[in-house]
Design a protein around this motif. Structure first.
Motif, mmCIF file in Angstrom:
data_model
loop_
_atom_site.group_PDB
_atom_site.id
_atom_site.type_symbol
_atom_site.label_atom_id
_atom_site.label_comp_id
_atom_site.label_asym_id
_atom_site.label_seq_id
_atom_site.Cartn_x
_atom_site.Cartn_y
_atom_site.Cartn_z
ATOM 1 N N ASN A 78 -20.146 -2.796 -20.661
ATOM 2 C CA ASN A 78 -21.514 -2.199 -20.526
ATOM 3 C C ASN A 78 -21.486 -0.546 -20.712
ATOM 4 O O ASN A 78 -22.303 0.047 -20.815
ATOM 5 C CB ASN A 78 -21.621 -2.476 -18.921
ATOM 6 C CG ASN A 78 -21.660 -3.888 -18.744
ATOM 7 O OD1 ASN A 78 -20.866 -4.499 -18.518
ATOM 8 N ND2 ASN A 78 -22.872 -4.466 -18.889
ATOM 9 N N ILE A 79 -20.318 0.074 -20.375
ATOM 10 C CA ILE A 79 -20.247 1.617 -20.703
ATOM 11 C C ILE A 79 -19.594 1.931 -21.882
ATOM 12 O O ILE A 79 -20.197 2.563 -22.665
ATOM 13 C CB ILE A 79 -19.272 2.158 -19.585
ATOM 14 C CG1 ILE A 79 -20.203 1.864 -18.175
ATOM 15 C CG2 ILE A 79 -19.179 3.709 -19.406
ATOM 16 C CD1 ILE A 79 -19.154 2.350 -16.818
ATOM 17 N N ALA A 80 -18.258 1.453 -22.295
ATOM 18 C CA ALA A 80 -17.777 1.872 -23.533
ATOM 19 C C ALA A 80 -18.113 0.938 -24.582
ATOM 20 O O ALA A 80 -18.323 1.449 -25.717
ATOM 21 C CB ALA A 80 -16.144 1.966 -23.331
ATOM 22 N N GLY A 81 -18.322 -0.176 -24.406
ATOM 23 C CA GLY A 81 -18.570 -1.167 -25.439
ATOM 24 C C GLY A 81 -19.909 -0.814 -26.072
ATOM 25 O O GLY A 81 -20.208 -1.023 -27.387
ATOM 26 N N GLN A 169 -8.864 6.953 -20.777
ATOM 27 C CA GLN A 169 -9.651 8.058 -21.579
ATOM 28 C C GLN A 169 -10.556 8.810 -20.776
ATOM 29 O O GLN A 169 -10.898 9.914 -20.799
ATOM 30 C CB GLN A 169 -10.241 7.273 -22.708
ATOM 31 C CG GLN A 169 -11.007 8.286 -23.546
ATOM 32 C CD GLN A 169 -11.581 7.642 -24.755
ATOM 33 O OE1 GLN A 169 -11.007 6.618 -25.470
ATOM 34 N NE2 GLN A 169 -12.655 8.002 -25.499
ATOM 35 N N ALA A 170 -11.186 7.991 -19.861
ATOM 36 C CA ALA A 170 -12.270 8.607 -19.035
ATOM 37 C C ALA A 170 -11.778 9.605 -18.083
ATOM 38 O O ALA A 170 -11.912 10.719 -17.641
ATOM 39 C CB ALA A 170 -13.235 7.617 -17.920
ATOM 40 N N ALA A 338 -17.758 11.882 -30.059
ATOM 41 C CA ALA A 338 -17.008 11.166 -29.027
ATOM 42 C C ALA A 338 -17.453 9.669 -29.142
ATOM 43 O O ALA A 338 -18.522 9.324 -29.883
ATOM 44 C CB ALA A 338 -17.563 11.485 -27.694
ATOM 45 N N ASN A 339 -16.399 8.888 -28.826
ATOM 46 C CA ASN A 339 -16.772 7.348 -28.969
ATOM 47 C C ASN A 339 -16.464 6.744 -27.785
ATOM 48 O O ASN A 339 -15.833 7.401 -26.947
ATOM 49 C CB ASN A 339 -15.884 6.878 -30.194
ATOM 50 C CG ASN A 339 -16.291 5.243 -30.619
ATOM 51 O OD1 ASN A 339 -17.234 4.918 -30.248
ATOM 52 N ND2 ASN A 339 -15.638 5.027 -31.532
ATOM 53 N N GLY A 340 -16.795 5.507 -27.501
ATOM 54 C CA GLY A 340 -16.325 4.758 -26.388
ATOM 55 C C GLY A 340 -16.934 5.397 -25.021
ATOM 56 O O GLY A 340 -18.142 6.024 -25.073
#
Length: 458
Positions: A78-81, A169-170, A338-340
């Motif tokens: 829900n956040i990265a996808g 990563q976060a 940025a990604n994800g």
């Protein structure tokens, strides 16, 4: 290895799976005469516990079953996808995630109804549910190789590598790098060890501890996330209508899509991207949720199916949409490289400088840890079916070691690994569900008759 896993994921997510997930889901939706929408109010009543009976067979309540299922689906997908989907496909990808959710509500209803209708017993004599059990109990012993294939793929698909990767990563982007720390293999390894310690405390306590923890974490994390997203959308309210319109127009023009073509066109590639990320988010048709719902205390299969169908609505139609709008209205999807999860963090920082990313980190940690717990249950259940209940606890140690892999490997490797095995899990789940769909319809008619004559316990 990165190239191999990418090729593996692309191969499994081809036209046959798209037909099975979307075509099969549409077939189930039409066959049930759009049941998810007709029974929505009743499903909420069941979830609230109106029909709960502690003497019913099973291990956990309706609410705990949905919480356990949601704690795996409401997570980094829900956040990265969503951020990955927008980075590659632009706003149009969100529309196809919606399509996967609407169809997925029907799929979840059928698969979770079957999980109760055809429960089996494990080697310890404990009542269990899930695709591996309803395949054997519903279609016969000759289908056991298919059930064994699902269980093997489930053991790999349940590994928490993507969630851990994005949580690491976060932590790096939000905490370590701003404080001047250099991110290395060693720092990621240490984060992985900390996560191993936290996860081990809960998962070694079994389903009861997992479900109770999930039923406390899931509602709390959803409310906090809603509040934060609400602040972003209110602050950028004038942008919301325009982006809702762009989601619809881009879904068919695909002018902002940057990925590979599918069926000879960009729109085909965008559809596949949206369906793939939607399936990763809500897991409809994959077969994970029926394992949680199959443990619910109920003797009414249809009732648990109704509870299960709320999952994709909450997960994708609500939470994924809110995340997508936050990324879009703040403009970070165009202004940031940025990604994800890093892209989502940029959206929070844009509206709430200084503290926004830290509040998001709290949500991310809660989302990720709750997902770690549910996936461990799914994996042990698959291993129990393969080698017996007495050996299933060994999976937990393999599972805990994979957390280190997720913390230290690349995003693309982890997402392709999970995508590929999710696809392989979907083939036996959807095939068996479509074959037994008429039996579910028969149960629905019986359940409706009981409702009319007030024969249901309440």
């Amino acid at each position: 290895m990165d190239d191999f896993l990418k090729a593996f994921a692309n191969l499994t997510w081809g036209l046959p799976l798209l037909i099975l997930l979307i075509g099969g889901g549409l077939y189930l939706l039409i066959l049930s005469r759009f049941l998810p929408f007709r029974f929505l109010g009743h499903a909420i009543q069941v979830l609230r516990g109106r029909y709960d009976d502690p003497n019913d067979p099973g291990q956990i309540s309706h609410f705990q079953a949905l919480s356990t299922a949601l704690s795996s689906t409401i997570g980094m997908g829900n956040i990265a996808g969503v951020a990955v989907a927008i980075t590659i496909g632009g706003p149009g990808a969100v529309f196809w995630m919606w399509v996967s959710a609407v169809i997925g509500m029907s799929t979840k209803f059928f698969t979770s109804t079957l999980a109760i209708l055809y429960r089996g017993k494990d080697s310890a004599g404990q009542l269990q549910g899930g695709p591996m059990y309803f395949i054997v109990e519903g279609l016969g012993k000759s289908w056991k190789p298919v059930a064994l294939f699902f269980s093997f793929c489930g053991m790999v698909g349940a590994l928490p590598v993507f969630n851990v990767n994005q949580l690491t990563q976060a932590i790096n982007d939000i905490v370590l790098i701003p404080q001047g720390y250099t991110v290395t293999f060693k720092s990621n390894f240490i984060i992985g060890l900390i996560l191993v310690s936290i996860t081990a405390v809960v998962i070694l306590g079994g389903l009861d501890r997992i479900s109770k923890t999930a039923s406390r974490l899931v509602p709390t994390m959803v409310v906090l996330y809603f509040i934060l997203i609400g602040i972003i959308l209110i602050s950028n309210f004038s942008e919301v209508p325009g982006y809702l319109k762009l989601i619809l127009t881009e879904a068919f023009s695909a002018s902002l899509y940057k990925g590979e073509t599918f069926l000879g066109g960009l729109t085909g590639g965008l559809i596949l991207l949206g369906i793939r990320r939607g399936a990763f988010s809500n897991e409809a048709g994959i077969g994970t949720a029926p394992m949680a719902h199959g443990a619910a205390k109920t003797d009414e299969p249809v009732r648990e199916g109704l509870v299960a169908m709320l999952g994709p609505a909450i997960d994708t139609l609500v939470i994924c949409t809110l995340t997508a709008l936050a990324i879009l209205v703040t403009g970070v999807w165009q202004s940031s490289d940025a990604n994800g999860v890093s892209l989502t963090a940029s959206a929070f920082s844009n509206t709430m400088p200084g503290y926004g990313k830290y509040l998001l980190l709290i949500c991310i940690i809660t989302f990720s840890v709750s997902s770690l717990l549910s996936y461990a249950y799914y994996g042990t259940k698959c291993m129990s079916f393969l080698v017996g209940d007495g050996y299933k606890h060994y999976y937990n140690y393999f599972y805990l070691m994979s957390i280190i892999l997720g913390a230290t490997a690349s995003l693309s490797m982890m997402i392709n690994l999970v995508d590929g095995f999710f696809a392989l899990m979907a083939f036996p789940t959807m095939t068996a569900t479509i074959l037994m769909a008429p039996r579910v319809i028969k149960e629905v008619k019986s359940y409706q008759q009981k409702l009319k004559t007030n024969q249901l316990k309440n």
